[in-house]
Motif scaffolding. Structure first.
Motif, PDB file in Angstrom:
ATOM      1  N   LEU A   1      37.283  43.730  45.810  1.00 46.46           N
ATOM      2  CA  LEU A   1      37.305  42.477  45.402  1.00 46.46           C
ATOM      3  C   LEU A   1      37.274  41.645  46.497  1.00 46.46           C
ATOM      4  CD1 LEU A   1      40.923  43.199  43.291  1.00 46.46           C
ATOM      5  CD2 LEU A   1      38.422  43.746  43.226  1.00 46.46           C
ATOM      6  N   ARG A   2      36.645  40.312  46.360  1.00 42.62           N
ATOM      7  CA  ARG A   2      37.058  39.286  47.230  1.00 42.62           C
ATOM      8  C   ARG A   2      38.116  38.430  46.575  1.00 42.62           C
ATOM      9  NH1 ARG A   2      30.791  36.557  47.738  1.00 42.62           N
ATOM     10  NH2 ARG A   2      30.354  38.665  48.031  1.00 42.62           N
ATOM     11  N   ASN A   3      38.524  37.920  47.444  1.00 45.61           N
ATOM     12  CA  ASN A   3      39.627  36.561  47.334  1.00 45.61           C
ATOM     13  C   ASN A   3      38.601  35.473  47.838  1.00 45.61           C
ATOM     14  OD1 ASN A   3      40.133  35.794  50.491  1.00 45.61           O
ATOM     15  ND2 ASN A   3      40.821  38.252  50.842  1.00 45.61           N
ATOM     16  N   ASP A   4      39.435  34.564  47.421  1.00 51.51           N
ATOM     17  CA  ASP A   4      39.487  32.922  47.494  1.00 51.51           C
ATOM     18  C   ASP A   4      39.224  32.815  48.525  1.00 51.51           C
ATOM     19  OD1 ASP A   4      39.004  32.934  44.896  1.00 51.51           O
ATOM     20  OD2 ASP A   4      41.437  31.469  44.899  1.00 51.51           O
ATOM     21  N   GLU A   5      39.681  33.683  50.303  1.00 49.35           N
ATOM     22  CA  GLU A   5      39.526  33.571  51.367  1.00 49.35           C
ATOM     23  C   GLU A   5      38.332  33.381  52.158  1.00 49.35           C
ATOM     24  OE1 GLU A   5      43.249  34.662  53.451  1.00 49.35           O
ATOM     25  OE2 GLU A   5      43.927  32.751  53.054  1.00 49.35           O
TER      26      GLU A   5
END
Length: 273
Positions: A130-134
């Motif tokens: 999972l890739r977060n917004d940061e």
């Protein structure tokens, strides 16, 4: 089914040979003082000298390697005068007489390396990546080349420091044809990098590292997935990578669908002085 056979091993060894040769040729053009070199053994394999590390790839996959070939390699290394040992990377498909010749010449086992392969048409994305917004991943261009090389060099450093020589050594890979680098940023900070080279529908992943302060956050897995998607977009059918057995990188390969194709054995010479 993964092609766990001699043909696959030849393709994997060849992409490493061709890429390393191109790297050395380009570095010499860019910097005449660069001392890297290579010796081709008439399609029997290739031996490389890069800084103070000397290694042979593909030996015994296309015919028997003779004692005279080993003597030729050792003389080549002695002339360079900056390598204390030679490391031969042997596959399970290498000519068996080669191992006997090396053992009789005093070569010893150093380590094993695992060669992983992913058949891209069978790949399914790992929902745990999972890739977060940061977090963002960019394909490296001229503007990011130094930052990428510095980040990768820092990731390989044991003391969180690096030198300009180390940075330029990594940066030289950006001149390889049919290859692409990726830089991962957390907010605006560059924290991880990776590389993939492509040849004849086969992609090879390497130069993957995360700086020590940002490890354990799944960034290697994100960079694996990024390169899988990129290789598929370029028409690759298989992707390969080499790791040490049973380490974090090996477990990440399994997590992302890679299968163990075979193990390579690294045989080290006695002192070549």
């Amino acid at each position: 089914m993964i092609l766990n056979n001699e043909e696959l091993a030849r393709k994997i060894e060849d992409i490493k040979i061709q890429g390393t040769m191109e790297y050395i040729i380009n570095r010499k053009k860019m910097s005449p003082s660069y001392n890297g070199d290579y010796l081709s053994l008439d399609r029997k394999g290739t031996v490389f000298q890069m800084d103070n590390y000397c290694f042979g790839v593909g030996l015994g996959l296309n015919g028997a390697v003779l004692s005279s070939d080993i003597e030729r390699v050792e003389n080549f290394i002695r002339e360079k005068d900056n390598c204390s040992n030679i490391h031969f990377e042997l596959t399970p498909f290498s000519d068996q007489t080669l191992l006997k010749i090396l053992q009789e010449s005093g070569y010893t086992l150093e380590q094993f390396l695992a060669v992983w392969v992913l058949k891209l048409e069978e790949w399914n994305p790992n929902k745990g990546n999972l890739r977060n917004d940061e977090v963002s991943i960019v394909k490296v261009g001229a503007e990011e080349s130094y930052e990428w090389a510095r980040t990768v060099a820092l990731g390989f450093s044991s003391d969180q420091n690096t030198t300009e020589d180390s940075i330029e050594s990594v940066r030289g890979f950006l001149n390889l044809s049919h290859s692409t680098a990726f830089l991962l940023k957390e907010k605006e900070e560059s924290v991880a990098g990776a590389f993939v080279a492509i040849s004849d529908q086969l992609g090879e992943m390497f130069l993957t590292s995360t700086i020590q302060t940002h490890r354990g956050r799944g960034y290697q897995n994100l960079l694996i997935e990024e390169r899988i998607n990129y290789a598929k977009s370029k028409g690759c059918t298989h992707l390969t990578v080499m790791t040490k057995p049973n380490n974090t990188s090996a477990r990440n390969m399994e997590r992302n669908g890679f299968k163990l194709a075979y193990n390579k054995v690294i045989i080290k010479s006695s002192l070549c002085k």
